[in-house]
Design a protein around this motif. Structure first.
Motif, PDB file in Angstrom:
ATOM      1  N   GLU A  57       0.826  -1.206   0.000  1.00  0.00           N
ATOM      2  CA  GLU A  57       0.000   0.000   0.000  1.00  0.00           C
ATOM      3  C   GLU A  57       0.860   1.255   0.000  1.00  0.00           C
ATOM      4  N   ILE A  94      -6.713  -0.313   2.649  1.00  0.00           N
ATOM      5  CA  ILE A  94      -7.017  -1.688   2.263  1.00  0.00           C
ATOM      6  C   ILE A  94      -8.003  -2.263   3.270  1.00  0.00           C
ATOM      7  N   ASN A  97     -13.521  -6.846   1.075  1.00  0.00           N
ATOM      8  CA  ASN A  97     -14.622  -6.477   0.197  1.00  0.00           C
ATOM      9  C   ASN A  97     -15.780  -7.464   0.393  1.00  0.00           C
ATOM     10  N   HIS A  99     -16.740  -9.825  -1.418  1.00  0.00           N
ATOM     11  CA  HIS A  99     -16.577 -11.089  -2.134  1.00  0.00           C
ATOM     12  C   HIS A  99     -15.480 -11.967  -1.531  1.00  0.00           C
ATOM     13  N   TYR A 102     -10.098  -8.681  -0.879  1.00  0.00           N
ATOM     14  CA  TYR A 102      -9.722  -7.380  -0.335  1.00  0.00           C
ATOM     15  C   TYR A 102      -9.779  -6.336  -1.433  1.00  0.00           C
ATOM     16  N   GLY A 103     -10.017  -5.099  -1.034  1.00  0.00           N
ATOM     17  CA  GLY A 103     -10.068  -3.995  -1.977  1.00  0.00           C
ATOM     18  C   GLY A 103      -9.275  -2.816  -1.451  1.00  0.00           C
ATOM     19  N   LEU A 104      -9.043  -1.878  -2.353  1.00  0.00           N
ATOM     20  CA  LEU A 104      -8.291  -0.673  -2.033  1.00  0.00           C
ATOM     21  C   LEU A 104      -9.166   0.560  -2.209  1.00  0.00           C
ATOM     22  N   THR A 137      -7.214   2.769 -12.381  1.00  0.00           N
ATOM     23  CA  THR A 137      -8.077   2.522 -11.227  1.00  0.00           C
ATOM     24  C   THR A 137      -9.520   2.964 -11.445  1.00  0.00           C
ATOM     25  N   ASN A 140     -12.673   0.894 -10.778  1.00  0.00           N
ATOM     26  CA  ASN A 140     -12.275  -0.307 -10.046  1.00  0.00           C
ATOM     27  C   ASN A 140     -12.175  -0.074  -8.548  1.00  0.00           C
ATOM     28  N   ILE A 141     -11.682   1.098  -8.160  1.00  0.00           N
ATOM     29  CA  ILE A 141     -11.558   1.429  -6.746  1.00  0.00           C
ATOM     30  C   ILE A 141     -12.004   2.866  -6.550  1.00  0.00           C
ATOM     31  N   ASP A 142     -12.374   3.179  -5.318  1.00  0.00           N
ATOM     32  CA  ASP A 142     -12.763   4.551  -5.007  1.00  0.00           C
ATOM     33  C   ASP A 142     -11.511   5.419  -4.935  1.00  0.00           C
TER      34      ASP A 142
END
Length: 148
Positions: A57, A94, A97, A99, A102-104, A137, A140-142
């Motif tokens: 990260e 991080i 999520n 599902h 993990y998400g960023l 991104t 895909n990510i905020d």
């Protein structure tokens, strides 16, 4: 009826390829093929590690902030503005999520101290379209951008 046109942000020509290898995942080290990068990697304390090394990260935050700042300087120069003293800081979060993965999330803080707020905002919007990290991104990510 309105239509949103999605711009294709894929490169039409590859001009440079970075190559890095991870050894040991989040509790090991990373190296680059050219030897410029050789870093110990460790889980941060917030994720149960000892924090005795960098982490993906932090590396992503460093890459995104430097790339976005370069895009900002580029669009500023093209528009005839001096961006002396400008900075871009990135926070990369991080977490789990929905599902079982993990998400960023990214928060960029942009400082353009010598520019009018309206001009600064237009340059930030333009940089967000130019920056390859923003293009990669998007959707895909905020990614939030704070202009201060």
């Amino acid at each position: 009826m309105t239509h949103t046109v999605e711009l294709d942000s894929r490169p039409t020509k590859i001009m440079y390829v970075a190559e890095a290898t991870a050894h040991g995942g989040r509790e090991g080290y990373v190296t680059s093929q050219d030897g410029q990068l050789d870093l110990k990697v460790a889980m941060p304390p917030a994720l149960g590690g000892d924090g005795n090394g960098t982490n993906p990260e932090q590396l992503f935050a460093a890459g995104y902030s430097s790339c976005f700042h370069n895009a900002l300087v580029l669009v500023g120069r093209r528009a005839g503005y001096d961006l002396t003293g400008s900075t871009v800081a990135a926070k990369v979060g991080i977490g789990p999520n929905a599902h079982q993965g993990y998400g960023l999330a990214v928060a960029l803080s942009v400082s353009l101290p010598i520019l009018d707020q309206d001009i600064a905002s237009k340059l930030v919007d333009a940089a967000h379209q130019v920056c390859p990290y923003s293009n990669a991104t998007r959707g895909n990510i905020d990614v939030s951008i704070l202009l201060g």
